[in-house]
Design a protein around this motif. Structure first.
Motif, PDB file in Angstrom:
ATOM      1  N   LYS A 227       0.837  -1.234  -0.029  1.00 39.16           N
ATOM      2  CA  LYS A 227      -0.062  -0.029   0.070  1.00 39.16           C
ATOM      3  C   LYS A 227       1.023   1.436  -0.039  1.00 39.16           C
ATOM      4  O   LYS A 227       0.519   2.106  -0.658  1.00 39.16           O
ATOM      5  N   ALA A 228       2.120   1.217   0.804  1.00 39.05           N
ATOM      6  CA  ALA A 228       2.843   2.354   0.870  1.00 39.05           C
ATOM      7  C   ALA A 228       3.435   2.646  -0.448  1.00 39.05           C
ATOM      8  O   ALA A 228       3.609   3.677  -0.851  1.00 39.05           O
ATOM      9  N   HIS A 229       3.782   1.595  -1.133  1.00 40.96           N
ATOM     10  CA  HIS A 229       4.317   1.581  -2.580  1.00 40.96           C
ATOM     11  C   HIS A 229       3.533   2.199  -3.552  1.00 40.96           C
ATOM     12  O   HIS A 229       4.098   2.683  -4.527  1.00 40.96           O
ATOM     13  N   ILE A 230       2.191   1.697  -3.292  1.00 46.27           N
ATOM     14  CA  ILE A 230       1.246   2.386  -4.175  1.00 46.27           C
ATOM     15  C   ILE A 230       1.087   3.921  -4.309  1.00 46.27           C
ATOM     16  O   ILE A 230       1.263   4.562  -5.355  1.00 46.27           O
ATOM     17  N   ASP A 231       1.235   4.325  -2.910  1.00 47.30           N
ATOM     18  CA  ASP A 231       1.177   5.786  -2.716  1.00 47.30           C
ATOM     19  C   ASP A 231       2.287   6.467  -3.082  1.00 47.30           C
ATOM     20  O   ASP A 231       2.289   7.453  -3.835  1.00 47.30           O
ATOM     21  N   ALA A 232       3.732   5.801  -3.066  1.00 47.39           N
ATOM     22  CA  ALA A 232       4.814   6.449  -3.511  1.00 47.39           C
ATOM     23  C   ALA A 232       4.924   6.437  -5.113  1.00 47.39           C
ATOM     24  O   ALA A 232       5.347   7.203  -5.525  1.00 47.39           O
ATOM     25  N   ALA A 233       4.451   5.354  -5.763  1.00 53.70           N
ATOM     26  CA  ALA A 233       4.330   5.325  -6.988  1.00 53.70           C
ATOM     27  C   ALA A 233       3.418   6.469  -7.611  1.00 53.70           C
ATOM     28  O   ALA A 233       3.776   7.270  -8.586  1.00 53.70           O
ATOM     29  N   ARG A 234       2.359   6.848  -6.942  1.00 53.67           N
ATOM     30  CA  ARG A 234       1.634   7.596  -7.608  1.00 53.67           C
ATOM     31  C   ARG A 234       2.023   9.211  -7.485  1.00 53.67           C
ATOM     32  O   ARG A 234       1.925  10.062  -8.275  1.00 53.67           O
ATOM     33  N   GLY A 235       2.928   9.313  -6.124  1.00 49.64           N
ATOM     34  CA  GLY A 235       3.502  10.349  -5.979  1.00 49.64           C
ATOM     35  C   GLY A 235       4.369  10.854  -6.888  1.00 49.64           C
ATOM     36  O   GLY A 235       4.698  12.006  -7.518  1.00 49.64           O
ATOM     37  N   LEU A 236       5.279   9.807  -7.496  1.00 49.45           N
ATOM     38  CA  LEU A 236       6.469   9.949  -8.371  1.00 49.45           C
ATOM     39  C   LEU A 236       5.726  10.403  -9.650  1.00 49.45           C
ATOM     40  O   LEU A 236       6.418  10.986 -10.575  1.00 49.45           O
ATOM     41  N   ILE A 237       4.598   9.805 -10.031  1.00 44.82           N
ATOM     42  CA  ILE A 237       3.980   9.892 -11.502  1.00 44.82           C
ATOM     43  C   ILE A 237       3.831  11.434 -11.517  1.00 44.82           C
ATOM     44  O   ILE A 237       3.781  12.038 -12.542  1.00 44.82           O
ATOM     45  N   ALA A 238       3.009  11.948 -10.354  1.00 45.60           N
ATOM     46  CA  ALA A 238       2.921  13.417 -10.406  1.00 45.60           C
ATOM     47  C   ALA A 238       3.861  14.371 -10.099  1.00 45.60           C
ATOM     48  O   ALA A 238       3.653  15.661 -10.294  1.00 45.60           O
ATOM     49  N   ALA A 239       5.277  13.837  -9.579  1.00 45.12           N
ATOM     50  CA  ALA A 239       6.076  14.750  -9.311  1.00 45.12           C
ATOM     51  C   ALA A 239       6.721  15.269 -10.383  1.00 45.12           C
ATOM     52  O   ALA A 239       6.759  14.723 -11.747  1.00 45.12           O
ATOM     53  N   LYS A 240       7.420  16.578 -10.469  1.00 42.85           N
ATOM     54  CA  LYS A 240       8.234  17.317 -11.512  1.00 42.85           C
ATOM     55  C   LYS A 240       9.524  16.603 -11.240  1.00 42.85           C
ATOM     56  O   LYS A 240      10.055  16.220 -10.452  1.00 42.85           O
ATOM     57  N   GLY A 241      10.309  16.650 -12.487  1.00 41.95           N
ATOM     58  CA  GLY A 241      11.780  16.298 -12.795  1.00 41.95           C
ATOM     59  C   GLY A 241      11.736  14.807 -13.037  1.00 41.95           C
ATOM     60  O   GLY A 241      10.877  14.104 -12.876  1.00 41.95           O
ATOM     61  N   GLY A 242      12.916  14.178 -13.091  1.00 40.78           N
ATOM     62  CA  GLY A 242      13.313  13.074 -13.480  1.00 40.78           C
ATOM     63  C   GLY A 242      12.745  11.868 -12.299  1.00 40.78           C
ATOM     64  O   GLY A 242      13.469  12.125 -11.307  1.00 40.78           O
ATOM     65  N   THR A 243      12.013  11.104 -12.647  1.00 40.93           N
ATOM     66  CA  THR A 243      11.538  10.293 -11.519  1.00 40.93           C
ATOM     67  C   THR A 243      11.879   8.652 -11.875  1.00 40.93           C
ATOM     68  O   THR A 243      11.508   7.839 -11.038  1.00 40.93           O
ATOM     69  N   GLY A 244      12.407   8.664 -13.234  1.00 41.02           N
ATOM     70  CA  GLY A 244      12.691   7.132 -13.670  1.00 41.02           C
ATOM     71  C   GLY A 244      13.425   6.457 -12.802  1.00 41.02           C
ATOM     72  O   GLY A 244      13.185   5.057 -12.658  1.00 41.02           O
TER      73      GLY A 244
END
Length: 292
Positions: A227-244
């Protein structure tokens, strides 16, 4: 743009006096940023321009920039560097004589670095102005490439969000199925002990062993981490800058928890959910490999 891909193409053209040129910039996936420049002889100094411009725009990917330039008119000043040409011929001669290579043709020789020298007597200020104009075109091509990569990122965002939604659904299903695991384990252990020692024998010991096995099979921690990883993934998709790179690491953590979930499963239903979960995580991983 929140998300940026690594695949794209950009092109720009320019002209200055008797010179015309075109710049093409392409990029594909890469774990780090790799920049390559290919241009006509005499313009090697633009390699630094290309690298600095690419580094200012991108964080990951293999970026290839090519410059094709043409000088027209009778005023073109072209000379052959005979010394450099002889050097190439001398290097090739032993291999030709040994039959290991064909004799070089003139077209191939003229394409070698340093053989053809253009604008040898060109005015330094005019040359500087020409390279500055070419540098502007290089920047324009890289801007077009960046736009293309941002468009790819915009297309990737809903795809990634869809896979994350599927993962969330499987985690919920696993949570519901896992709630019955302790009772399944207790019944299984009780039945086995009854077969070995007779009905009702060692009842207290049965409960103790069953409880210990239930603790080992408790998957709440894995589900909480997922569940925590799901929240983190959604945050990274919405974040600015390189998140790859962060997404790459997160995919490893997703798979780690899914593997543990499967290994702790006490029911075929939970195992099936875990396997479906792993399949979606792998699909998500393949897509995140395209993210800058």
């Amino acid at each position: 743009m929140a998300l940026c891909g690594m695949t794209g193409f950009g092109r720009a053209e320019g002209a200055d006096g008797v010179w015309t040129w075109a710049v093409e910039a392409r990029s594909v996936n890469g774990r780090n940023l790799e920049v390559r420049f290919r241009g006509p002889p005499g313009f090697e100094g633009l390699d630094r321009v290309v690298r600095e411009a690419a580094q200012a725009r991108f964080q990951r990917g293999q970026v290839n920039v090519s410059l094709q330039a043409r000088r027209s008119g009778s005023g073109a000043n072209v000379a052959i560097n005979a010394e450099q040409l002889e050097r190439y011929l001398s290097l090739a001669e032993p291999m030709v004589n040994a039959g290991r290579a064909a004799a070089p043709d003139m077209a191939g020789l003229l394409s070698l670095p340093g053989v053809v020298e253009s604008g040898a007597e060109e005015d330094p200020e005019a040359r500087a102005a020409l390279e500055a104009a070419m540098a502007a075109t290089i920047n324009a091509a890289l801007d077009a490439l960046k736009t293309a990569r941002e468009a790819e990122g915009a297309a990737l965002a809903p795809v990634l969000a869809g896979f994350i939604g599927e993962i969330e659904g499987f985690v919920r299903a696993a949570e519901a199925e896992a709630a019955g695991q302790p009772e399944v384990i207790r019944e299984r252990f009780t039945r086995r002990m009854a077969e070995l020692a007779g009905e009702g024998a060692f009842e207290e010991r049965v409960f103790q062993e069953a409880a210990a096995m239930a603790v080992k099979a408790d998957v709440r921690e894995e589900l909480d981490r997922l569940k925590a990883h799901i929240d983190a993934a959604r945050g990274l998709i919405a974040a600015k800058g390189g998140t790859g790179r962060k997404l790459d690491f997160l995919m490893q953590e997703f798979m780690r928890e899914a593997n543990t979930l499967c290994s702790k499963s006490a029911t075929t239903a939970l195992t099936a959910i875990g396997l479906d979960l792993k399949a979606v995580i792998e699909q998500l991983r393949e897509q995140t490999a395209n993210v800058e």
